[in-house]
Design an enzyme around this catalytic site. Sequence first.
Site, PDB file in Angstrom:
ATOM      1  N   SER A 143      -1.570   5.815 -13.013  1.00 46.20           N
ATOM      2  CA  SER A 143      -1.718   4.695 -13.663  1.00 46.20           C
ATOM      3  C   SER A 143      -1.215   5.107 -15.195  1.00 46.20           C
ATOM      4  CB  SER A 143      -3.137   4.139 -13.484  1.00 46.20           C
ATOM      5  OG  SER A 143      -3.359   3.047 -14.353  1.00 46.20           O
ATOM      6  N   TYR A 157     -12.043   5.000 -13.919  1.00 49.33           N
ATOM      7  CA  TYR A 157     -10.620   4.850 -13.501  1.00 49.33           C
ATOM      8  C   TYR A 157      -9.703   5.723 -14.247  1.00 49.33           C
ATOM      9  CZ  TYR A 157      -6.422   2.522 -11.691  1.00 49.33           C
ATOM     10  OH  TYR A 157      -5.400   2.492 -11.109  1.00 49.33           O
TER      11      TYR A 157
HETATM   12  P1  NDP Z   1      -4.674  -2.175  -3.493  1.00 53.04           P
HETATM   13  O1  NDP Z   1      -6.047  -2.225  -3.653  1.00 53.04           O
HETATM   14  O2  NDP Z   1      -3.882  -3.415  -3.431  1.00 53.04           O
HETATM   15  O3  NDP Z   1      -4.516  -1.067  -2.038  1.00 53.04           O
HETATM   16  C1  NDP Z   1      -4.846   0.053  -1.959  1.00 53.04           C
HETATM   17  C2  NDP Z   1      -4.526   0.893  -0.782  1.00 53.04           C
HETATM   18  O4  NDP Z   1      -5.468   2.169  -0.720  1.00 53.04           O
HETATM   19  C3  NDP Z   1      -4.844   0.039   0.512  1.00 53.04           C
HETATM   20  O5  NDP Z   1      -3.663   0.256   1.463  1.00 53.04           O
HETATM   21  C4  NDP Z   1      -6.053   0.712   0.987  1.00 53.04           C
HETATM   22  O6  NDP Z   1      -6.149   0.810   2.287  1.00 53.04           O
HETATM   23  C5  NDP Z   1      -5.761   2.325   0.420  1.00 53.04           C
HETATM   24  N1  NDP Z   1      -7.445   2.808   0.388  1.00 53.04           N
HETATM   25  C6  NDP Z   1      -8.163   2.549  -0.390  1.00 53.04           C
HETATM   26  N2  NDP Z   1      -9.367   3.294  -0.386  1.00 53.04           N
HETATM   27  C7  NDP Z   1      -8.905   4.242   0.892  1.00 53.04           C
HETATM   28  C8  NDP Z   1      -9.539   5.228   1.521  1.00 53.04           C
HETATM   29  N3  NDP Z   1     -10.845   5.460   1.339  1.00 53.04           N
HETATM   30  N4  NDP Z   1      -8.987   5.588   2.420  1.00 53.04           N
HETATM   31  C9  NDP Z   1      -7.735   5.389   2.674  1.00 53.04           C
HETATM   32  N5  NDP Z   1      -6.980   4.395   1.956  1.00 53.04           N
HETATM   33  C10 NDP Z   1      -7.365   3.830   1.276  1.00 53.04           C
HETATM   34  O7  NDP Z   1      -4.151  -1.230  -4.574  1.00 53.04           O
HETATM   35  P2  NDP Z   1      -2.698  -1.138  -5.327  1.00 53.04           P
HETATM   36  O8  NDP Z   1      -1.613  -1.161  -4.387  1.00 53.04           O
HETATM   37  O9  NDP Z   1      -2.503  -1.845  -6.482  1.00 53.04           O
HETATM   38  O10 NDP Z   1      -2.830   0.570  -5.721  1.00 53.04           O
HETATM   39  C11 NDP Z   1      -1.770   1.393  -5.370  1.00 53.04           C
HETATM   40  C12 NDP Z   1      -1.803   2.405  -6.250  1.00 53.04           C
HETATM   41  O11 NDP Z   1      -1.257   2.165  -7.483  1.00 53.04           O
HETATM   42  C13 NDP Z   1      -3.262   3.252  -6.481  1.00 53.04           C
HETATM   43  O12 NDP Z   1      -3.160   4.431  -6.700  1.00 53.04           O
HETATM   44  C14 NDP Z   1      -3.430   2.435  -7.890  1.00 53.04           C
HETATM   45  O13 NDP Z   1      -4.608   3.263  -8.782  1.00 53.04           O
HETATM   46  C15 NDP Z   1      -2.162   2.313  -8.622  1.00 53.04           C
HETATM   47  N6  NDP Z   1      -2.041   1.281  -9.594  1.00 53.04           N
HETATM   48  C16 NDP Z   1      -2.008   0.056  -9.382  1.00 53.04           C
HETATM   49  C17 NDP Z   1      -1.847  -0.710 -10.413  1.00 53.04           C
HETATM   50  C18 NDP Z   1      -1.827  -2.207 -10.302  1.00 53.04           C
HETATM   51  O14 NDP Z   1      -1.853  -2.792 -11.167  1.00 53.04           O
HETATM   52  N7  NDP Z   1      -1.757  -2.784  -9.017  1.00 53.04           N
HETATM   53  C19 NDP Z   1      -1.941  -0.273 -11.626  1.00 53.04           C
HETATM   54  C20 NDP Z   1      -1.623   1.012 -12.017  1.00 53.04           C
HETATM   55  C21 NDP Z   1      -1.886   1.927 -10.821  1.00 53.04           C
HETATM   56  P3  NDP Z   1      -7.274  -0.017   3.331  1.00 53.04           P
HETATM   57  O15 NDP Z   1      -7.392  -1.409   2.748  1.00 53.04           O
HETATM   58  O16 NDP Z   1      -6.961   0.297   4.772  1.00 53.04           O
HETATM   59  O17 NDP Z   1      -8.654   0.761   2.794  1.00 53.04           O
END
Ligand code: NDP
Length: 248
Positions: A143, A157
């Site tokens: 991030s 975070y």
């Molecule tokens: P979302 O919350 O939209 O999606 C998160 C994903 O991670 C989902 O598919 C969820 O699956 C999965 N996930 C969460 N917890 C678990 C777990 N315990 N085990 C397995 N899967 C898990 O997040 P984003 O798409 O926004 O973020 C994706 C990546 O990008 C992350 O690393 C985030 O930190 C990073 N990021 C995002 C930003 C943003 O602005 N959106 C900015 C900077 C970084 P499920 O629902 O099935 O549990």
Amino acid sequence: MSTAHLTGRRALVTGGSRGIGAEIVRRLAADGAAVAFTYSASGTNAENLVAEVTANGAKVVAIHADAADPAQNEAAVEQAVAELGGLDIVVNNAAVAHMAPIGEYPPQQFDRLVAINIGGMFWTTRSAIKHLPDGARIINIGSINADRVPGPGVSVYAMTKGAVASFTRGLARELGPRGITVNNVQPGPIDTDANPDEGDFAESLKQVTAQGRYGHTNDVASFVSFLAGPESRYITGANLNVDGGFTV
Ligand code: NDP
């Protein structure tokens, strides 16, 4: 632009059921890879994504695995290898966020963020290493908050994403002689469930980007696909921002 530059490659994406992870699954598959992805809570989304990507003619496998659990990360890697016939690309994407002032930060949230954002990446990578051929790709989704934190409540975070950046550097050094590249893609604000374009913090985040707006999941996914491909071979150990100018 979609190309077939990943034809014959096999990829595992953690947290592929929603948001950026789901778009990475779509993009790697569209670019020719066979893709396995993990999910935890969003089983219906995972099923729908499998149906969508399969209908487009690609091979895709959904694997239920809680990224907080070392054994489930290991089992997911083994299942991906078994179902895809090997593994060439690992995308450590699964992560969670919890924002709170440090004096009020819930201990269970601290444990959860560390277990998923750092532990999930470590266990998945550790399990995958023995399967990866020379020239493989490891792509971590960090991030921009590892480099810049424009408001309060983000310290834990940001700390986990700082760990992603450091892990990336160390691993790149370790795997360089094998031609395995390790990179850290650092998104800025991207419109997903975790950070909706219309959310509480959206306006303030838009103001600190040079472009004054959120990015789309495909802005990250298209770059990940480039890093996963052959033409990124001399890029490793890098923290690469896809952030609309968040750090400018
Ligand atoms: P979302 O919350 O939209 O999606 C998160 C994903 O991670 C989902 O598919 C969820 O699956 C999965 N996930 C969460 N917890 C678990 C777990 N315990 N085990 C397995 N899967 C898990 O997040 P984003 O798409 O926004 O973020 C994706 C990546 O990008 C992350 O690393 C985030 O930190 C990073 N990021 C995002 C930003 C943003 O602005 N959106 C900015 C900077 C970084 P499920 O629902 O099935 O549990």
